[in-house]
Design a protein around this motif. Structure first.
Motif, short mmCIF file in Angstrom:
data_model
loop_
_atom_site.label_atom_id
_atom_site.label_comp_id
_atom_site.label_asym_id
_atom_site.label_seq_id
_atom_site.Cartn_x
_atom_site.Cartn_y
_atom_site.Cartn_z
N ALA A 216 0.86 -1.18 0.00
CA ALA A 216 0.00 0.00 0.00
C ALA A 216 0.89 1.23 0.00
O ALA A 216 1.94 1.24 0.64
CB ALA A 216 -0.90 0.00 1.23
N ASP A 221 -4.31 4.98 1.53
CA ASP A 221 -4.47 3.90 0.57
C ASP A 221 -4.90 2.62 1.30
O ASP A 221 -5.86 1.95 0.90
CB ASP A 221 -3.10 3.69 -0.10
N ALA B 103 -3.05 -2.42 -4.34
CA ALA B 103 -3.32 -1.37 -5.32
C ALA B 103 -4.35 -1.82 -6.36
O ALA B 103 -5.32 -1.11 -6.61
CB ALA B 103 -2.02 -0.97 -6.01
N ARG B 106 -7.82 -2.06 -5.02
CA ARG B 106 -8.48 -0.77 -4.86
C ARG B 106 -8.93 -0.23 -6.22
O ARG B 106 -10.04 0.28 -6.36
CB ARG B 106 -7.54 0.22 -4.19
#
Lengths: 261, 123
Positions: A216, A221, B103, B106
Motif C-alpha cells: 500500500a 491507501d 493497489a 483498490r
C-alpha cells in the motif's frame, strides 16, 4: 447453600417496617459515605436512601425516592407496593407533594390527606390506599433539584418539626450521594466505550501496517482498501481488520510449521 | 459530489443515524481518526476544513452507523436464508487483500458505486 423460605433471620432483621427502627443518623450518614467509596450503582444507592428514610422517621409505613434527570427520565425506588402505587399516582395525576417538593425545592408536609385541600385528587386517591400523613423533601445538589424523597404513614398527624429536620439532613446527604453515583455511572460508561474504541483503533492500525508492508502506498491507501473490503463483505472495518490480522498470523504459523521434523 | 455538499450530507447522515457529536467522534476515533470532537463539529458545520483522509474515516464511521441503524429495523425471516455465511466472503476478501494486491484491489473497486438516486441532479 439454599435459601429456605421459612423465616430467614436475616430477612426479618433488614425489614425496616417490623423491628423498632433505631434512629441513628450518624450511622446512616456513614453508610452513605461508604457507598460512594465502594462504587455502587444508582439502583443500590436509591434502595439504601429509601430504607434509611424509612428507618430514620418514627411510624413510617413506607418510603420512596424518585430521581428526575434533565430529560425528565425517572428512576425510583420504593420500600413497598402501597408506596409505589401512591408514587405512581402522582405522576399519573401530575400532582402531589413530591412533585411540588421537587419543583419548589421546599419541604412539603401533609398532616392528613382526608382534610388537606392542596392536592385534592391525589389526596383522595392515596387516602383509599391508607396513606394519611406524608413528608416529602426535595433532593437538591448545588443549584439543581434532582428529585425528591418521601415517607408515608397510615396515621394522620404522624410527622412533626423533628421529622422535618431529620428528613432535611438526610436529603442533603442523599442528594450528594445520588448525584455522585449518577456521574460515576456515566463516567464508567464513557470509559468502557473508550476502551472499546481503542481496541478497534489498535486492530485497524495494525491491519494498516500489514497492508503498508505489502505494497500500500500510504496509510490512506491502506484504509481505503480496508473500507472497500468492509463494504463488499458488509461488515464493519474493525471486523475486516481483525480477520486480516488473524489470516496473517495463520499464514505465518503455517510457514513456520514445516520446519519442524 | 462537491466537497461543499459532502459535509452537509455527512451531517444529515449523523442525524439519520441518531448520533450525537460525541458518539460520532467516538466511532471516528475507533476507526483511527485523529481529529478531535471540535474538528468534526466544525467540519460538519462548514466552519473548518478537514483532510480528505480524515473525511474518509468520518464517512466510514457514518456508513457503519447508518448500516447498524438500518439493521435494527430489519425484520428477520422465519427461516434464515441458506447459502454461505458472510465469514466465507470475508475470508476471500482478506486473502485478496493479502496477495500483494492492495493497489489492484483498490483500482478494481473504483470508481465507487454511485449513491442512491439523488433528487438534486443538476439539469
Amino acid at each position: 447453600m439454599t435459601d429456605s423460605a421459612a423465616g430467614s433471620p436475616a430477612q426479618a432483621g433488614t425489614d425496616p417496617l417490623t423491628g423498632p427502627p433505631p434512629v441513628d443518623l450518624g450511622a446512616a450518614l456513614n453508610q452513605m459515605a461508604g457507598l460512594v467509596l465502594s462504587r455502587e450503582t444508582v439502583d443500590t444507592a436509591l434502595e439504601l436512601v429509601t430504607s434509611l428514610a424509612a428507618t430514620a422517621t418514627a411510624g413510617t409505613l413506607g418510603a420512596a425516592v424518585t430521581l428526575i434527570d434533565e430529560h425528565g427520565k425517572r428512576s425510583k425506588a420504593a420500600s413497598n407496593a402501597a408506596v409505589e402505587e401512591a408514587d405512581a399516582l402522582q405522576y399519573q395525576l401530575d400532582e402531589g407533594p413530591c412533585l411540588t417538593a421537587w419543583r419548589t425545592r421546599e419541604l412539603v408536609r401533609i398532616d392528613d390527606t382526608t382534610t388537606d385541600g392542596r392536592w385534592r385528587r391525589w389526596n383522595d386517591a392515596v387516602g383509599q390506599l391508607g396513606v394519611r400523613s406524608v413528608l416529602s423533601t426535595p433532593l437538591v445538589v448545588g443549584q439543581e433539584s434532582i428529585g425528591a424523597m418521601k415517607v408515608y404513614c397510615e396515621r394522620p398527624m404522624n410527622y412533626g418539626p423533628h421529622d422535618e429536620q431529620i428528613m432535611r439532613l438526610l436529603a442533603g446527604q442523599a442528594a450528594i450521594l445520588l448525584a455522585n453515583t449518577q456521574s460515576l455511572q456515566e463516567a464508567r460508561r464513557l470509559s468502557r466505550q473508550l476502551t472499546e474504541a481503542l481496541a478497534s483503533r489498535d486492530a485497524i492500525a495494525r491491519a494498516t501496517g500489514v497492508l503498508l508492508a505489502r505494497g500500500a502506498t500510504s496509510e490512506q491507501d491502506a484504509f481505503v482498501a480496508l473500507a472497500s473490503a468492509a463494504r463488499q463483505a458488509e461488515q464493519p472495518v474493525q471486523d475486516v481488520a481483525r480477520a486480516l490480522l488473524a489470516a496473517v498470523v495463520e499464514r505465518n504459523t503455517h510457514r513456520a510449521a514445516p520446519a519442524r521434523p | 459530489m462537491t466537497s461543499d455538499e459532502r459535509h452537509r450530507r455527512m451531517d444529515a447522515a449523523r442525524v439519520r443515524a441518531e448520533l450525537t457529536m460525541q458518539e460520532l467522534w467516538l466511532r471516528y476515533v475507533a476507526l483511527g481518526g485523529t481529529g478531535d470532537a471540535f474538528d468534526l463539529d466544525g467540519y460538519l458545520q462548514a466552519l473548518v476544513p478537514l483532510e480528505v483522509f480524515q473525511q474518509d474515516v468520518l464517512a466510514q464511521a457514518l456508513n457503519e452507523a447508518l448500516e447498524e441503524s438500518y439493521l435494527r429495523y430489519c425484520i428477520p425471516l422465519s427461516t434464515p436464508p441458506a447459502g454461505g455465511t458472510g465469514d466465507d466472503r470475508l475470508r476471500r476478501l482478506v486473502d485478496t487483500l493479502l496477495e500483494d494486491q492492495v493497489a489492484t484491489f483498490r483500482d478494481r473497486l473504483q470508481p465507487p458505486t454511485a449513491d442512491p438516486p439523488e433528487a438534486d441532479a443538476a439539469p
